[in-house]
Design an enzyme around this catalytic site. Structure first.
Site, short mmCIF file in Angstrom:
data_model
loop_
_atom_site.label_atom_id
_atom_site.label_comp_id
_atom_site.label_asym_id
_atom_site.label_seq_id
_atom_site.Cartn_x
_atom_site.Cartn_y
_atom_site.Cartn_z
CE LYS A 22 -1.59 1.59 4.00
NZ LYS A 22 -1.26 2.99 4.27
CG ASN A 23 2.64 2.65 3.56
OD1 ASN A 23 1.45 2.95 3.48
ND2 ASN A 23 3.25 2.43 4.71
CB CYS A 116 -3.23 6.63 11.35
SG CYS A 116 -3.65 5.14 10.49
NE ARG A 121 1.54 9.76 10.83
CZ ARG A 121 1.18 8.70 10.13
NH1 ARG A 121 0.00 8.15 10.31
NH2 ARG A 121 1.97 8.20 9.22
CG ASP A 309 3.72 1.03 9.49
OD1 ASP A 309 3.40 1.86 10.35
OD2 ASP A 309 3.78 1.31 8.28
NE ARG A 401 -6.66 4.79 6.05
CZ ARG A 401 -5.72 5.34 6.80
NH1 ARG A 401 -5.94 5.54 8.07
NH2 ARG A 401 -4.56 5.69 6.29
C1 UD1 Z 1 5.10 6.45 6.59
C2 UD1 Z 1 4.15 5.30 6.40
C3 UD1 Z 1 3.66 4.80 7.76
C4 UD1 Z 1 4.84 4.48 8.67
C5 UD1 Z 1 5.81 5.66 8.73
C6 UD1 Z 1 7.10 5.35 9.49
C7 UD1 Z 1 3.10 5.81 4.28
C8 UD1 Z 1 1.87 6.22 3.56
N1 UD1 Z 1 3.01 5.74 5.61
O1 UD1 Z 1 4.37 7.50 7.20
O2 UD1 Z 1 2.88 3.64 7.56
O3 UD1 Z 1 4.38 4.23 9.98
O4 UD1 Z 1 6.19 6.06 7.39
O5 UD1 Z 1 7.72 4.24 8.95
O6 UD1 Z 1 4.11 5.51 3.68
N2 UD1 Z 1 7.62 13.93 11.00
C9 UD1 Z 1 7.78 15.26 11.34
N3 UD1 Z 1 7.60 16.19 10.36
C10 UD1 Z 1 7.26 15.86 9.08
C11 UD1 Z 1 7.12 14.50 8.75
C12 UD1 Z 1 7.30 13.55 9.74
O7 UD1 Z 1 8.09 15.59 12.48
O8 UD1 Z 1 7.12 16.76 8.25
C13 UD1 Z 1 7.82 12.90 12.04
C14 UD1 Z 1 6.57 12.06 12.30
O9 UD1 Z 1 5.69 12.71 13.20
C15 UD1 Z 1 7.16 10.79 12.86
C16 UD1 Z 1 8.47 10.65 12.08
O10 UD1 Z 1 8.76 11.95 11.58
O11 UD1 Z 1 7.45 10.94 14.22
C17 UD1 Z 1 8.43 9.67 10.93
O12 UD1 Z 1 7.32 9.98 10.10
P1 UD1 Z 1 7.33 9.68 8.53
O13 UD1 Z 1 8.47 8.79 8.22
O14 UD1 Z 1 7.24 10.97 7.82
O15 UD1 Z 1 5.99 8.90 8.38
P2 UD1 Z 1 4.95 8.97 7.19
O16 UD1 Z 1 5.63 9.25 5.91
O17 UD1 Z 1 3.82 9.85 7.61
#
Ligand code: UD1
Length: 422
Positions: A22-23, A116, A121, A309, A401
């Site tokens: 999915k991701n 979620c 986030r 995850d 989802r």
């Molecule tokens: C993606 C995955 C999700 C997985 C996560 C971590 C998808 C659609 N989702 O989510 O399933 O759990 O990676 O492996 O691919 N952060 C910030 N600022 C930002 C972005 C992120 O502080 O602008 C923080 C987040 O709050 C979190 C950490 O960075 O604590 C990692 O998040 P991130 O790797 O960005 O997760 P997603 O891309 O949202």
């Protein structure tokens, strides 16, 4: 509203075919915006998030033909660069249109995301990445409004002070059609990033350092990308890991087909520590249960470390191990919502800060529980498969989802699971 009814305690056996990730598919669909030619996508998981992302493209004006695991996407007809609240609020990954829309159309507005409820986030790192390439970004009425210089985004150094999967994906896609070279430093290394980087490279924006934390993207100076071959989505490592946990908790031998073993190595290692074993073949793996399931210590971290995850699913398995487990969540601050629900099924889990102590119990007992986010929901399914009696899992739209044909796949293994409606 739909709910799942699971009668636990049955031994399972057989094969499960793992669906596309999915991701990875979400990022790949975002990247189709970088092209003005038709693209064929294969091995898409048939889940709600994918349909939402394709709907978002349609709302931007793209033509999409979607049938189960395949889609033909034509982004030559895009006539809007606004990702509206109604869609983005359903799925946080909608933010992945920011980079490609800005790169190709030099402007976009994307509603602030929902998704979620596993912590705050934020999207500050996505914004910093496009700003580094020269974009002007403002927040207006709940929308991120981004504008590139009239000559397009300009290649630059993007240094992430925190590793972010989505942020790296947006950076890659923004850099793809930018002028000149972009270096992405402290990039995420998840297999989903690798698939996206390979796609962009194949489309004409050369990417160096694929699979490492330093990616160099040679932007096409405004030329749209061209993907000649169909893009086949990689196997879902989280779905695969989830079925390994199903095997572990039900004490069952299960074979996963169409799986990338390297991508699930940390889950394999942890299950081996718990006493389970494996038979490996090419693209397939057979799980053999432990004679005495032991507790395990887990710390979630970025790939190739243990994935956040998979944290909830391992916690479910740990509930009935013969010794205590400690599970530390390092990536998200609110990712323990499954704990109280697992405890309703009879587990003995204690939380202190971002660490959960899972004390073993002899057995779990069926109850009515509530799914709270995608992976938390799968942990409840796993626990329910081992619990004595019947468990009702409510709010399963979270599961829909991200898990392709969950009841079908589990039923084929012999699980007693049915979807019902209140
Ligand atoms: C993606 C995955 C999700 C997985 C996560 C971590 C998808 C659609 N989702 O989510 O399933 O759990 O990676 O492996 O691919 N952060 C910030 N600022 C930002 C972005 C992120 O502080 O602008 C923080 C987040 O709050 C979190 C950490 O960075 O604590 C990692 O998040 P991130 O790797 O960005 O997760 P997603 O891309 O949202």
């Amino acid at each position: 509203m739909d709910y799942l009814e699971i009668e636990g305690g049955h031994k399972l056996k057989g094969n499960v075919v793992i669906s596309g990730a999915k991701n990875s598919a979400l990022a790949v669909i975002g990247a189709t915006i970088l092209s003005d030619k038709k693209i064929v996508l294969k091995n898409l998981p048939n889940v709600v998030d994918i349909r939402t992302m394709l709907k978002l493209l349609t709302m931007l004006g793209a033509k999409v033909e979607h049938n189960d695991t395949e889609a033909i996407v034509d982004c030559s007809t895009i006539n809007s660069t606004k990702a509206v609240y109604e869609i983005v609020a359903q799925m946080r990954a909608s933010i992945l249109v920011l980079g490609p829309l800005l790169s190709r159309f030099k402007e976009c507005s994307v509603s602030l995301p929902g998704g979620c409820a596993i912590g705050q986030r934020p999207i500050d790192l996505h914004i910093k990445a496009v700003e580094a390439l020269g974009a002007n970004v403002e927040l207006k009425e709940g929308y991120v409004v981004a504008t590139a210089p009239s000559s397009g985004l300009n290649g630059n150094k993007i240094i992430f002070d925190k590793i972010t999967v989505g942020g790296t994906e947006n950076a890659l896609m923004a850099a793809a059609m930018a002028n000149g070279v972009t270096e992405i430093i402290n990039a995420a290394k998840e297999p989903e990033i690798t698939q996206l980087a390979q796609m962009i490279d194949m489309g004409g924006a050369k990417v160096e350092g694929i699979g490492t934390s330093r990616l160099t993207v040679h932007g096409t100076n405004g030329k749209a990308l061209e993907f000649k071959e169909p893009i086949e989505i990689i196997p879902d490592r989280i779905e695969a890991g989830t079925y390994l946990c199903v095997g572990a908790i039900t004490n069952s031998e299960i074979t996963l087909d169409r799986v990338n073993i390297e991508h699930i190595q940390t889950s394999i290692n942890k299950l081996e520590e718990m006493g389970c074993s494996f038979e490996l073949a090419e693209n397939s793996i057979t799980f053999k249960p432990a004679s005495n399931l032991k507790g395990v210590n887990i710390v979630t971290t970025e790939y190739p470390g243990f994935p956040t995850d998979m944290q909830a699913q391992f916690m479910a398995v740990a509930t009935i191990a013969s010794s205590e487990s400690l599970i530390e969540e390092r990536l998200f601050e609110n990712r323990f919502m499954h704990v109280s629900e697992l405890n309703r099924l009879g587990s003995d889990i204690w939380l202190k800060g971002n660490t959960a102590a899972v004390r073993p119990v002899k057995e779990l007992n069926g109850a009515t529980v509530m799914a709270t986010d995608l992976r938390a929901s799968s942990a409840l399914v796993i626990a329910a498969l081992a619990a004595k009696g019947t468990t009702k899992i409510k709010r399963i739209y979270h599961l829909d989802r991200g898990y392709d044909r969950l009841e079908d796949k589990l039923s084929k293994l012999g699980a007693k699971i049915v979807r019902k409606r209140d």
